[in-house]
Motif scaffolding. Sequence first.
Motif, PDB file in Angstrom:
ATOM      1  N   UNK A 496      34.131  22.674  37.143  1.00  0.00           N
ATOM      2  CA  UNK A 496      33.508  23.333  36.016  1.00  0.00           C
ATOM      3  C   UNK A 496      32.424  22.462  35.419  1.00  0.00           C
ATOM      4  N   UNK A 497      31.707  22.941  34.419  1.00  0.00           N
ATOM      5  CA  UNK A 497      30.608  22.178  33.816  1.00  0.00           C
ATOM      6  C   UNK A 497      31.062  20.884  33.154  1.00  0.00           C
ATOM      7  N   UNK A 498      32.345  20.829  32.750  1.00  0.00           N
ATOM      8  CA  UNK A 498      32.848  19.620  32.108  1.00  0.00           C
ATOM      9  C   UNK A 498      33.547  18.703  33.103  1.00  0.00           C
ATOM     10  N   UNK A 499      33.427  19.002  34.383  1.00  0.00           N
ATOM     11  CA  UNK A 499      34.074  18.193  35.403  1.00  0.00           C
ATOM     12  C   UNK A 499      35.485  18.618  35.705  1.00  0.00           C
ATOM     13  N   UNK A 500      36.032  19.531  34.924  1.00  0.00           N
ATOM     14  CA  UNK A 500      37.378  20.021  35.157  1.00  0.00           C
ATOM     15  C   UNK A 500      37.395  21.108  36.216  1.00  0.00           C
ATOM     16  N   UNK A 501      38.546  21.794  36.386  1.00  0.00           N
ATOM     17  CA  UNK A 501      38.640  22.862  37.390  1.00  0.00           C
ATOM     18  C   UNK A 501      37.651  23.995  37.135  1.00  0.00           C
ATOM     19  N   UNK A 502      37.145  24.561  38.193  1.00  0.00           N
ATOM     20  CA  UNK A 502      36.265  25.710  38.075  1.00  0.00           C
ATOM     21  C   UNK A 502      37.067  27.000  37.999  1.00  0.00           C
ATOM     22  N   UNK A 503      36.373  28.115  38.104  1.00  0.00           N
ATOM     23  CA  UNK A 503      37.006  29.427  37.971  1.00  0.00           C
ATOM     24  C   UNK A 503      37.274  30.022  39.346  1.00  0.00           C
ATOM     25  N   UNK A 504      38.476  30.531  39.519  1.00  0.00           N
ATOM     26  CA  UNK A 504      38.885  31.137  40.783  1.00  0.00           C
ATOM     27  C   UNK A 504      38.297  32.539  40.940  1.00  0.00           C
ATOM     28  N   UNK A 505      38.150  32.943  42.175  1.00  0.00           N
ATOM     29  CA  UNK A 505      37.689  34.299  42.452  1.00  0.00           C
ATOM     30  C   UNK A 505      38.692  35.355  42.027  1.00  0.00           C
ATOM     31  N   UNK A 506      39.938  34.942  41.741  1.00  0.00           N
ATOM     32  CA  UNK A 506      40.942  35.911  41.282  1.00  0.00           C
ATOM     33  C   UNK A 506      40.523  36.587  39.981  1.00  0.00           C
ATOM     34  N   UNK A 507      39.768  35.863  39.154  1.00  0.00           N
ATOM     35  CA  UNK A 507      39.320  36.422  37.879  1.00  0.00           C
ATOM     36  C   UNK A 507      38.373  37.596  38.100  1.00  0.00           C
ATOM     37  N   UNK A 508      37.415  37.386  38.978  1.00  0.00           N
ATOM     38  CA  UNK A 508      36.436  38.453  39.218  1.00  0.00           C
ATOM     39  C   UNK A 508      37.057  39.605  40.002  1.00  0.00           C
ATOM     40  N   UNK A 509      38.004  39.281  40.878  1.00  0.00           N
ATOM     41  CA  UNK A 509      38.713  40.351  41.579  1.00  0.00           C
ATOM     42  C   UNK A 509      39.470  41.225  40.579  1.00  0.00           C
ATOM     43  N   UNK A 510      40.096  40.581  39.593  1.00  0.00           N
ATOM     44  CA  UNK A 510      40.816  41.338  38.568  1.00  0.00           C
ATOM     45  C   UNK A 510      39.868  42.229  37.773  1.00  0.00           C
ATOM     46  N   UNK A 511      38.693  41.697  37.420  1.00  0.00           N
ATOM     47  CA  UNK A 511      37.717  42.495  36.679  1.00  0.00           C
ATOM     48  C   UNK A 511      37.283  43.721  37.476  1.00  0.00           C
ATOM     49  N   UNK A 512      36.982  43.518  38.747  1.00  0.00           N
ATOM     50  CA  UNK A 512      36.519  44.648  39.560  1.00  0.00           C
ATOM     51  C   UNK A 512      37.634  45.659  39.797  1.00  0.00           C
ATOM     52  N   UNK A 513      38.849  45.188  40.033  1.00  0.00           N
ATOM     53  CA  UNK A 513      39.944  46.119  40.317  1.00  0.00           C
ATOM     54  C   UNK A 513      40.338  46.925  39.092  1.00  0.00           C
ATOM     55  N   UNK A 514      40.273  46.334  37.932  1.00  0.00           N
ATOM     56  CA  UNK A 514      40.729  47.039  36.722  1.00  0.00           C
ATOM     57  C   UNK A 514      39.627  47.818  36.017  1.00  0.00           C
ATOM     58  N   UNK A 515      38.366  47.342  36.149  1.00  0.00           N
ATOM     59  CA  UNK A 515      37.267  47.983  35.408  1.00  0.00           C
ATOM     60  C   UNK A 515      36.370  48.862  36.273  1.00  0.00           C
ATOM     61  N   UNK A 516      36.242  48.526  37.570  1.00  0.00           N
ATOM     62  CA  UNK A 516      35.320  49.270  38.449  1.00  0.00           C
ATOM     63  C   UNK A 516      36.071  50.079  39.503  1.00  0.00           C
ATOM     64  N   UNK A 517      37.291  49.661  39.829  1.00  0.00           N
ATOM     65  CA  UNK A 517      38.049  50.382  40.858  1.00  0.00           C
ATOM     66  C   UNK A 517      37.720  49.916  42.257  1.00  0.00           C
ATOM     67  N   UNK A 518      37.234  48.677  42.399  1.00  0.00           N
ATOM     68  CA  UNK A 518      36.887  48.097  43.689  1.00  0.00           C
ATOM     69  C   UNK A 518      37.464  46.686  43.760  1.00  0.00           C
ATOM     70  N   UNK A 519      37.483  46.133  44.973  1.00  0.00           N
ATOM     71  CA  UNK A 519      38.024  44.780  45.143  1.00  0.00           C
ATOM     72  C   UNK A 519      37.009  43.693  44.834  1.00  0.00           C
ATOM     73  N   UNK A 520      35.712  44.012  44.974  1.00  0.00           N
ATOM     74  CA  UNK A 520      34.702  42.978  44.783  1.00  0.00           C
ATOM     75  C   UNK A 520      33.357  43.621  44.474  1.00  0.00           C
ATOM     76  N   UNK A 521      32.372  42.785  44.176  1.00  0.00           N
ATOM     77  CA  UNK A 521      31.035  43.259  43.871  1.00  0.00           C
ATOM     78  C   UNK A 521      30.115  42.093  43.602  1.00  0.00           C
ATOM     79  N   UNK A 522      28.899  42.345  43.149  1.00  0.00           N
ATOM     80  CA  UNK A 522      27.953  41.265  42.832  1.00  0.00           C
ATOM     81  C   UNK A 522      28.364  40.538  41.555  1.00  0.00           C
ATOM     82  N   UNK A 523      27.561  39.592  41.124  1.00  0.00           N
ATOM     83  CA  UNK A 523      27.891  38.825  39.919  1.00  0.00           C
ATOM     84  C   UNK A 523      28.188  39.765  38.764  1.00  0.00           C
TER      85      UNK A 523
END
Length: 555
Positions: A496-523
């Motif tokens: 991450x920007x502070x040198x700590x852990x970054x963000x997993x793709x699980x977060x964006x997968x959750x957003x797409x599955x719950x809000x768009x109805x797809x498994x993935x998409x662009x940024x």
Amino acid sequence: MTVRPEPADLSEEIVAAAKVSKAWPFEEARKIIARLERRGGKDEVLFETGYGPSGLPHIGTFGEVARTTMVRHAFRVLTDDKIPTRLLCFSDDMDGMRKVPENVPNQELLRENLGKPLTRVPDPFGTHDSFGAHNNARLRAFLDAFGFEYEFASATDYYLSGRFDQILIRVAERYQAIMDVMLPTLGEERQATYSPFLPISPATGRVLYVPMKDVNPSDGTITFDDEDGREVTLPVTGGRVKLQWKPDFGARWAALDVDFEMFGKDHLSNQPVYDRICKVLGGEPPEHFVYELFLDDKGEKISKSKGNGLTIDEWLTYASPESLSLFMFQKPKTAKRLYFDVIPRTVDEYFAHVAAFGRQDAAAQVNNPTWHIHSGAPPVINMPVSFALLLNLVSASNAETADVLWAYISRYAPGVTPAAAPELDRLVGYAIRYYEDFVRPKKVFRAPDELEREALAALDAKLATLPKDADAATIQDAILDVARGFERYLDPKRKGPDGGPGVSGLWFQALYQTLIGQDQGPRFGSFVALYGIDETRLLIEKALAGELVAVSAKQ
């Protein structure tokens, strides 16, 4: 898309870069130049593509012409366009129809004419004099629509007009030498009946696969038993006979002095046979380029008769011809799935290459696919929204018309209108059609679990703090900030920007599955910027209330 009939004005830097470029069209063009040097030059260079009109033209046919055109353009650049070139699209329409294609009407009519040359089989569509003429017209109409510079050639015309008479007589004169090439490639049973000549039965009009009782080179005739058992003697000239497909390859190369022809990997094992027959008949085989075959969604080879994979018309329903040309340019020696799901990625890659071209130096430009697609003159296109983003926008907004999408686009990119951005307007239409046919049927919303509900609520609160005109980067940072507050979405392999852990793709997968109805998409930040912060917050509200899952269940 227009394929330019001559190279664009070229700078010295471009020409110099082209001479050392490793792009595959230049590599093939250099082989042709070396061929000319071996032969002491030539007044004209002939490029050829072959087409078997046993079924409707498919994307592979277009790819062969597009790729050959790219090699032709590369050759003209490397030779300063000083050597005239021609591209001959040759249709093997005198072949006998061996099976009925599954994707055409009037199957019984075709079954009644099995074995006859395609140009003697009635047109099942009822629009042309023959099935061969119908398929030839379909091919020519398509190639003409996109500006390919080519000459069309019909095997039937060449045989009937006498243009192949001289090479057919030479086949009779060198009959045994050709048999010596062919027989070792055949099984014992086939050897007993094989002949390079296929007579057209005077009794039935069918193409006959029968042994020759006599081949007389002095008068240019063959003798055989017709289907009714009667012995028949025919001249090999004037369209009364044709050649088997392997000898036909080599004979055509020798007759026309072809310099370059590409073909699919399924011909690779036969290439030495074609070459040897060409040499037996006094010709020099052309330079070859063997490309990998296209596969359908199941990984099976695309077949004209089966009608599997994508047709030309299907691709062009959902994407531009330029994107199709890019698909043909990319890795031609690698087997690729040619199905609907490759379209969105290819469309966005095309516009990415167009956007990059103006920033590149000459060396990079001649390796840019769009330089080859547009014969050295790629267009200048500003594409503020990707195809993938448009698909998500259609999905989130349930837009069924272009006007709805343009309301979002105009807010996202002020001043951009359908009139000012015709390419984007065209993309909007493609996106709506693609979404309706391929995305909506598979669209399934998932209900968020307890932790996801907490994360979505936090995201909603975070978005509420942003200005309405926040750009995509600012929104993306906010989305990442929310994820960092939940251990599930941390990825220790990323920083991450502070040198700590970054963000997993699980977060964006959750957003797409719950809000768009797809498994993935662009940024996702880009999507929010386009769709709108308030609109995205409303999506979150609906997801938390179970409304999106309810809608999905009703579909």
